[in-house]
Design a protein around this motif. Structure first.
Motif, PDB file in Angstrom:
ATOM      1  N   PHE A  59       0.827  -1.216   0.000  1.00 43.85           N
ATOM      2  CA  PHE A  59       0.000   0.000   0.000  1.00 43.85           C
ATOM      3  C   PHE A  59       0.862   1.268   0.000  1.00 43.85           C
ATOM      4  O   PHE A  59       0.479   2.285  -0.572  1.00 43.85           O
ATOM      5  N   LEU A  60       2.025   1.180   0.618  1.00 41.52           N
ATOM      6  CA  LEU A  60       2.944   2.314   0.558  1.00 41.52           C
ATOM      7  C   LEU A  60       3.397   2.540  -0.894  1.00 41.52           C
ATOM      8  O   LEU A  60       3.444   3.671  -1.393  1.00 41.52           O
ATOM      9  N   GLU A  61       3.684   1.434  -1.566  1.00 43.08           N
ATOM     10  CA  GLU A  61       4.065   1.497  -2.973  1.00 43.08           C
ATOM     11  C   GLU A  61       2.907   2.051  -3.814  1.00 43.08           C
ATOM     12  O   GLU A  61       3.115   2.832  -4.743  1.00 43.08           O
ATOM     13  N   ALA A  62       1.700   1.618  -3.485  1.00 40.04           N
ATOM     14  CA  ALA A  62       0.525   2.103  -4.225  1.00 40.04           C
ATOM     15  C   ALA A  62       0.390   3.616  -4.053  1.00 40.04           C
ATOM     16  O   ALA A  62       0.030   4.328  -4.984  1.00 40.04           O
ATOM     17  N   TRP A  63       0.682   4.097  -2.851  1.00 41.80           N
ATOM     18  CA  TRP A  63       0.641   5.549  -2.599  1.00 41.80           C
ATOM     19  C   TRP A  63       1.667   6.274  -3.474  1.00 41.80           C
ATOM     20  O   TRP A  63       1.376   7.278  -4.111  1.00 41.80           O
ATOM     21  N   ARG A  64       2.878   5.721  -3.499  1.00 40.50           N
ATOM     22  CA  ARG A  64       3.956   6.404  -4.225  1.00 40.50           C
ATOM     23  C   ARG A  64       3.804   6.286  -5.737  1.00 40.50           C
ATOM     24  O   ARG A  64       4.242   7.152  -6.468  1.00 40.50           O
ATOM     25  N   ASP A  68       1.342   5.499 -11.861  1.00 46.97           N
ATOM     26  CA  ASP A  68       1.808   4.510 -12.844  1.00 46.97           C
ATOM     27  C   ASP A  68       0.730   3.500 -13.209  1.00 46.97           C
ATOM     28  O   ASP A  68       0.912   2.711 -14.122  1.00 46.97           O
ATOM     29  N   TYR A  69      -0.367   3.484 -12.444  1.00 48.68           N
ATOM     30  CA  TYR A  69      -1.402   2.480 -12.722  1.00 48.68           C
ATOM     31  C   TYR A  69      -1.987   2.704 -14.122  1.00 48.68           C
ATOM     32  O   TYR A  69      -2.395   3.815 -14.462  1.00 48.68           O
ATOM     33  N   ASP A  70      -2.018   1.636 -14.912  1.00 47.46           N
ATOM     34  CA  ASP A  70      -2.536   1.713 -16.278  1.00 47.46           C
ATOM     35  C   ASP A  70      -3.687   0.720 -16.425  1.00 47.46           C
ATOM     36  O   ASP A  70      -3.461  -0.488 -16.455  1.00 47.46           O
ATOM     37  N   PRO A  71      -4.926   1.224 -16.475  1.00 52.54           N
ATOM     38  CA  PRO A  71      -6.084   0.316 -16.503  1.00 52.54           C
ATOM     39  C   PRO A  71      -6.090  -0.626 -17.707  1.00 52.54           C
ATOM     40  O   PRO A  71      -6.722  -1.676 -17.656  1.00 52.54           O
TER      41      PRO A  71
END
Lengths: 185, 88
Positions: A59-64, A68-71
């Protein structure tokens, strides 16, 4: 925040909000997925404390890295799961390197899952589709996903040609997709 | 075997499962990534593959995290700088 609002919020919107610095959105994504990630982390690592550390890191990585998330490359759920899985397997590999003889047992938790009345119908459907796969197909998927073995490593483990392993993986994935999205692509 | 209509590059169906799970050696991974950069069809197939793999997680019992795990995460995030938005 109302319960209804939280439920109707799409995962993609939460990730978009997180990439804009919304800490509450991260908390809501956590509430949605932490139990799943902790379950999978424990399945791979067979250790609750380590699995908890992993969930924190993911979740820390998700915050940072929300930006970069590409649907186009998969759902948010998959994005989180893949991050967790790859970190969990890294830990498992370094633990195995420290203790060569350490064989992590595959947990037999399927019956417990089957009897859980809180299972959402779609989840039960997924489980049914998985259980309907021929055993040799399910085995290759589980070795690949939970143990991180490549096709060639699975081929070695099962003493089967690599082409056979790749065909089984492809057939299993195609069957899952067909069972769960009939008429879909 | 089908070929990419515009780039002449071969589709990478047979490598997608291993690629999705990080099971390819560096050289083959680079080839798959180069192809994905130019082939929306294979990107769509990859997304379907990773989503199908992620279904395996549905067969695992969820584990309710202790409340302290949530507070620890939120405490950490509170000290973090805001995420950097990619240029849009």
């Amino acid at each position: 925040m109302t319960a209804t609002a939280a439920k109707t919020e799409r995962d993609e919107d939460l990730v978009m909000a997180i990439s804009g610095g919304d800490r509450q959105a991260l908390a809501r994504l956590y509430d949605r997925y932490a139990p799943l990630l902790l379950g999978v982390g424990q399945r791979i690592l067979a250790n609750r404390r380590e699995a908890e550390d992993l969930v924190h890191d993911v979740f820390l990585e998700a915050w940072r890295q929300a930006a970069d998330y590409d649907p186009r490359r998969g759902s948010v759920r998959t994005w989180l799961l893949m991050r967790l899985r790859s970190r969990a397997l890294d830990r498992r590999k370094s633990a195995a390197a420290r203790l060569v003889s350490n064989e992590v047992p595959i947990e037999e938790d399927r019956e417990a899952v089957a009897e859980d009345p809180s299972l959402a119908p779609d989840r039960a459907g997924v489980r049914r589709a998985l259980m309907q796969l021929p055993k040799e197909q399910r085995t290759v998927l589980e070795l690949a996903y939970f143990e991180g073995l490549s096709s060639s490593e699975i081929a070695q483990r099962l003493d089967a040609p690599i082409g056979t392993v790749k065909s089984r993986v492809a057939a299993a994935l195609a069957k899952l997709r067909a069972d769960l999205h009939p008429g879909g692509a | 075997m089908r070929w990419h209509a515009t780039h002449g590059a071969q589709h990478v169906d047979k490598s997608l499962a291993d690629y999705a799970l990080g099971g390819l050696a560096a050289e083959e991974r680079a080839e798959v990534e180069a192809h994905l950069g130019a082939c929306p069809r294979c990107v769509t197939k990859l997304a379907a593959t990773v989503d199908a793999f992620a279904l395996l997680a549905e067969n695992v019992a969820e584990v309710e995290p202790a409340p302290r795990l949530r507070s620890r995460l939120l405490d950490t995030i509170a000290l973090e700088p805001l995420p950097i938005r990619s240029a849009s």
